[in-house]
Design an enzyme around this catalytic site. Structure first.
Site, PDB file in Angstrom:
ATOM      1  N   GLU A 279      22.886  26.956 -34.348  1.00  0.00           N
ATOM      2  CA  GLU A 279      21.855  26.761 -34.958  1.00  0.00           C
ATOM      3  C   GLU A 279      21.471  28.279 -33.838  1.00  0.00           C
ATOM      4  OE1 GLU A 279      19.752  23.324 -34.511  1.00  0.00           O
ATOM      5  OE2 GLU A 279      19.027  24.147 -32.326  1.00  0.00           O
ATOM      6  N   GLY A 281      19.359  32.148 -33.340  1.00  0.00           N
ATOM      7  CA  GLY A 281      18.359  32.267 -33.565  1.00  0.00           C
ATOM      8  C   GLY A 281      18.757  33.959 -33.620  1.00  0.00           C
ATOM      9  N   TYR A 322      13.108  38.484 -17.512  1.00  0.00           N
ATOM     10  CA  TYR A 322      14.028  37.791 -17.448  1.00  0.00           C
ATOM     11  C   TYR A 322      15.132  38.913 -17.166  1.00  0.00           C
ATOM     12  CZ  TYR A 322      12.664  34.995 -21.610  1.00  0.00           C
ATOM     13  OH  TYR A 322      12.162  34.282 -22.685  1.00  0.00           O
ATOM     14  N   CYS A 350      -2.437  45.808 -16.863  1.00  0.00           N
ATOM     15  CA  CYS A 350      -2.535  45.960 -15.077  1.00  0.00           C
ATOM     16  C   CYS A 350      -2.133  45.371 -14.589  1.00  0.00           C
ATOM     17  CB  CYS A 350      -4.785  45.671 -15.363  1.00  0.00           C
ATOM     18  SG  CYS A 350      -5.089  46.960 -14.619  1.00  0.00           S
ATOM     19  N   TYR A 379      13.663  37.764 -29.781  1.00  0.00           N
ATOM     20  CA  TYR A 379      11.825  36.776 -29.252  1.00  0.00           C
ATOM     21  C   TYR A 379      11.627  38.019 -29.036  1.00  0.00           C
ATOM     22  CZ  TYR A 379      15.319  33.306 -29.212  1.00  0.00           C
ATOM     23  OH  TYR A 379      15.963  31.909 -29.483  1.00  0.00           O
TER      24      TYR A 379
HETATM   25  N1  LLP Z   1      18.272  25.624 -30.480  1.00  0.00           N
HETATM   26  C1  LLP Z   1      17.493  25.013 -29.620  1.00  0.00           C
HETATM   27  C2  LLP Z   1      17.127  23.818 -29.529  1.00  0.00           C
HETATM   28  C3  LLP Z   1      16.814  26.304 -28.445  1.00  0.00           C
HETATM   29  O1  LLP Z   1      16.347  26.110 -27.789  1.00  0.00           O
HETATM   30  C4  LLP Z   1      17.314  27.871 -29.067  1.00  0.00           C
HETATM   31  C5  LLP Z   1      16.369  28.726 -28.068  1.00  0.00           C
HETATM   32  C6  LLP Z   1      17.953  28.312 -29.705  1.00  0.00           C
HETATM   33  C7  LLP Z   1      18.421  27.069 -30.922  1.00  0.00           C
HETATM   34  C8  LLP Z   1      18.514  29.375 -29.955  1.00  0.00           C
HETATM   35  O2  LLP Z   1      19.080  29.825 -29.241  1.00  0.00           O
HETATM   36  P1  LLP Z   1      19.223  31.855 -29.360  1.00  0.00           P
HETATM   37  O3  LLP Z   1      20.439  31.361 -30.289  1.00  0.00           O
HETATM   38  O4  LLP Z   1      18.491  32.710 -30.027  1.00  0.00           O
HETATM   39  O5  LLP Z   1      19.831  32.197 -28.611  1.00  0.00           O
HETATM   40  N2  LLP Z   1      13.548  33.532 -24.903  1.00  0.00           N
HETATM   41  C9  LLP Z   1      14.605  33.853 -24.237  1.00  0.00           C
HETATM   42  C10 LLP Z   1      15.518  33.523 -25.213  1.00  0.00           C
HETATM   43  C11 LLP Z   1      15.119  31.276 -25.192  1.00  0.00           C
HETATM   44  C12 LLP Z   1      15.767  30.717 -26.438  1.00  0.00           C
HETATM   45  C13 LLP Z   1      15.089  29.196 -25.968  1.00  0.00           C
HETATM   46  N3  LLP Z   1      16.149  28.494 -27.010  1.00  0.00           N
HETATM   47  C14 LLP Z   1      15.219  35.054 -24.484  1.00  0.00           C
HETATM   48  O6  LLP Z   1      14.394  36.121 -24.831  1.00  0.00           O
HETATM   49  O7  LLP Z   1      16.274  36.116 -24.147  1.00  0.00           O
END
Ligand code: LLP
Length: 423
Positions: A279, A281, A322, A350, A379
Site C-alpha cells: 500500500e 503512497g 517533520y 507570518c 504529501y
Molecule cells: N497505508 C496507510 C494505512 C497509511 O497510513 C499510509 C500513510 C500509507 C499506507 C502510505 O504510506 P507511504 O507509502 O506514503 O509512506 N505526511 C507524511 C507521511 C504520512 C504517512 C501517513 N500514512 C510525510 O510527508 O512524510
C-alpha cells in the site's frame, strides 16, 4: 538545458520540452509540476515487485489525490485506498469502481462508515469499537481488520504507525475479542491489513512485519481464515530525498525478490488463493513531482542569509512539520557560476518557523531565481492549506509528449470565499 543547479532534472528531462523558468512565467508560482513518464515508471516498478497472481499495488492516495494522476495510476493497473469520504470521491472521479477501492478507516463516524460500505470493496477497521460499530451497521457483511504488528518504522515519530506509541491498529493480544465481535455480528473476516510507518530505506522491518501478519493469519481459526481474500502489508517504501548527494535507493529488486519468495511459499503452504497487497503512497508519486517557486527578496539578518520566496509552508509543510529534507534546484536567469554559501530558504507566511531549507550550502541564490523543490509529489499538494489566506497553487503535468497540461487551476480569491453564507 543549463541552469545554476539543475543536473538532476536535466538528466531525466523532467520538464519535457519546457524549461522551468518558462513554466513559472506561463503558469505562475508556486506551481506543482508532475512528470507522467516518471509516474508510470514508478507504478511499473512496484507492480513488478512480484509476479504472484494475487499480488497487487494498492496506491494510498493520501500522498497525492489529483484525479489526473489517479487516472494514470489506474491505467497502470494499480488499485487504490481511501480513508475519508473525500478520498473516496477522488477515487471515483478518477474512474475507480468500488471493487478497486479498499477503505482503510481510522476513527470514522457512523455516517462515514456507512458511505464507505456502499462504495468500496472492503472496509478496514482498526479498533474493537469500530469493529463493533461496523458490525451493527452491516451485520452478516464483510470486514477487514487492521492489526498493529508492534514493529514500527519511519522518518519521524509522527509517521511511525505501529508499535505501542501509536493510535493505530488492534494488537494481536485482542484477537479473541475480534473473533467475539465477528461472531456476534456474523461478519466475514475478508481481509487483514497493517501499516508500519512511512519511509523506510531498508527492507528488513517491512519484511519482518509482513512475516508477523502472515503468522497472525496462520493463528486465526480456519472458519475465519478461509474467508480471507486480501492480506495488505501496508506502505512506507522510502525514496532518496538527498538527490545531490547520490543517496542510495531502497533496494527494490532485493525487497521484491524476498517478498515474492515469502508470499509464494506461504500461499502454497497455506492453500491461500487470495490477494496480497502492498500500500505505497510516497513511492508512487514523490519523485514525479517538483514544486516551483520564485525568489522575491534576499537579505541578511545578523549572520544569516534569508532567501525569501513564495514557497510558504502552506504549499509544502513537510520541512516545518517533520524537519524533512528536500533537495533544491536553482534556475537562474543566466548560467554564470555562483559560489556556494550558507543560506536559509524561507516562505511568505507570518511565522518565523516558515523555513523550507535551513542553513544549507547552496550556490548563491538571488532575487528573480526560480527554485525547484525536488521530490514534492507526495504529501506536498495533498497537505497544502489556505493559511494566511494564501491560494493553493496550480498543478501541471508534463505529458508523455513533453507538453505541459493543467491538471488543477490555481485557486482564486473567490475560492477563498466559497464557503461563507452570502449576505
Ligand atoms: N497505508 C496507510 C494505512 C497509511 O497510513 C499510509 C500513510 C500509507 C499506507 C502510505 O504510506 P507511504 O507509502 O506514503 O509512506 N505526511 C507524511 C507521511 C504520512 C504517512 C501517513 N500514512 C510525510 O510527508 O512524510
Amino acid at each position: 538545458m543549463s541552469h545554476t543547479r539543475s543536473t538532476y532534472t536535466d538528466a531525466c528531462a523532467f520538464y519535457g520540452h519546457s524549461s522551468p523558468r518558462n513554466l513559472a512565467d506561463a503558469w505562475g508560482t508556486p506551481l506543482y509540476v508532475y512528470n507522467e513518464n516518471l509516474l508510470r515508471q514508478r507504478c511499473r516498478e512496484l507492480k513488478g515487485l512480484s509476479s504472484h497472481p494475487g499480488f497487487n499495488v494498492n496506491y494510498s492516495i493520501k500522498a497525492n489525490a489529483n484525479p489526473a494522476l489517479l487516472r494514470i495510476i489506474r491505467e497502470e493497473g494499480l488499485v487504490v485506498d481511501a480513508m475519508s469520504p473525500g478520498e473516496l470521491y477522488m477515487d471515483e472521479l478518477a474512474g475507480f469502481t468500488p471493487q478497486e477501492i479498499v477503505y482503510i478507516s481510522n476513527n470514522n463516524s457512523e455516517e462515514e462508515l456507512h458511505t464507505a460500505l456502499t462504495r468500496s470493496r472492503l472496509v478496514s477497521v482498526d479498533s474493537l469499537a469500530q469493529l463493533d460499530l461496523l458490525g451493527r451497521l452491516n451485520p452478516g457483511g464483510k470486514v477487514m481488520v487492521r492489526f498493529n504488528p508492534g514493529i514500527g518504522a519511519g522518518h519521524h515519530a509522527k509517521v511511525i504507525t505501529a508499535g505501542k506509541a501509536t493510535k493505530f491498529g488492534i494488537s494481536a493480544d485482542s484477537l479473541h475479542d475480534v473473533f467475539a465481535l465477528l461472531d456476534r455480528y456474523n461478519l466475514t473476516l475478508a481481509g487483514v491489513n497493517q501499516h508500519i510507518g512511512s519511509l523506510f530505506m531498508e527492507a528488513e522491518s517491512y519484511l519482518a512485519a509482513a512475516d508477523f501478519l502472515l503468522h497472525l493469519v496462520e493463528s486465526i481459526p480456519s472458519q475465519w481464515r478461509q474467508e480471507i481474500e486480501i492480506i495488505d502489508f501496508g506502505g512506507g517504501f522510502g525514496i532518496p530525498y538527498h538527490k545531490y548527494e547520490q543517496q542510495p535507493r531502497l533496494d527494490m529488486p532485493d525487497l521484491g525478490a524476498r517478498f515474492h519468495a515469502r508470499i509464494t511459499q506461504w500461499s502454497k503452504q497455506q492453500g491461500y488463493v487470495g490477494h496480497f497487497f502492498i500500500e505505497p503512497g510516497r513511492y508512487v508519486v514523490a519523485e514525479c513531482g517538483i514544486l516551483l517557486g520564485r525568489v522575491h527578496a534576499v537579505k541578511n539578518n545578523g549572520d544569516k542569509r534569508y532567501v525569501g520566496t513564495d514557497l510558504g509552508f502552506n504549499v509544502l509543510v513537510r520541512p516545518v512539520m517533520y524537519d524533512a529534507f528536500h533537495d533544491v534546484e536553482i534556475y537562474g536567469a543566466s548560467d554564470a557560476l555562483r559560489a556556494p554559501i550558507r543560506q536559509n530558504i524561507v516562505g511568505n507566511i507570518c511565522e518565523s518557523g516558515d523555513i523550507l531549507v535551513g542553513e544549507r550550502m547552496l550556490p548563491e541564490i538571488t532575487t528573480g531565481d526560480v527554485l525547484g523543490i525536488l521530490d514534492a509529489g507526495a504529501y506536498g499538494f495533498s497537505m497544502s492549506s489556505n493559511y494566511n489566506q494564501r491560494l493553493r497553487p496550480a498543478e501541471i503535468l508534463i505529458d508523455l509528449d513533453g507538453q505541459p497540461q493543467c491538471i488543477r487551476r490555481r485557486e482564486t480569491l473567490e475560492d477563498l470565499a466559497r464557503c461563507f453564507p452570502t449576505a
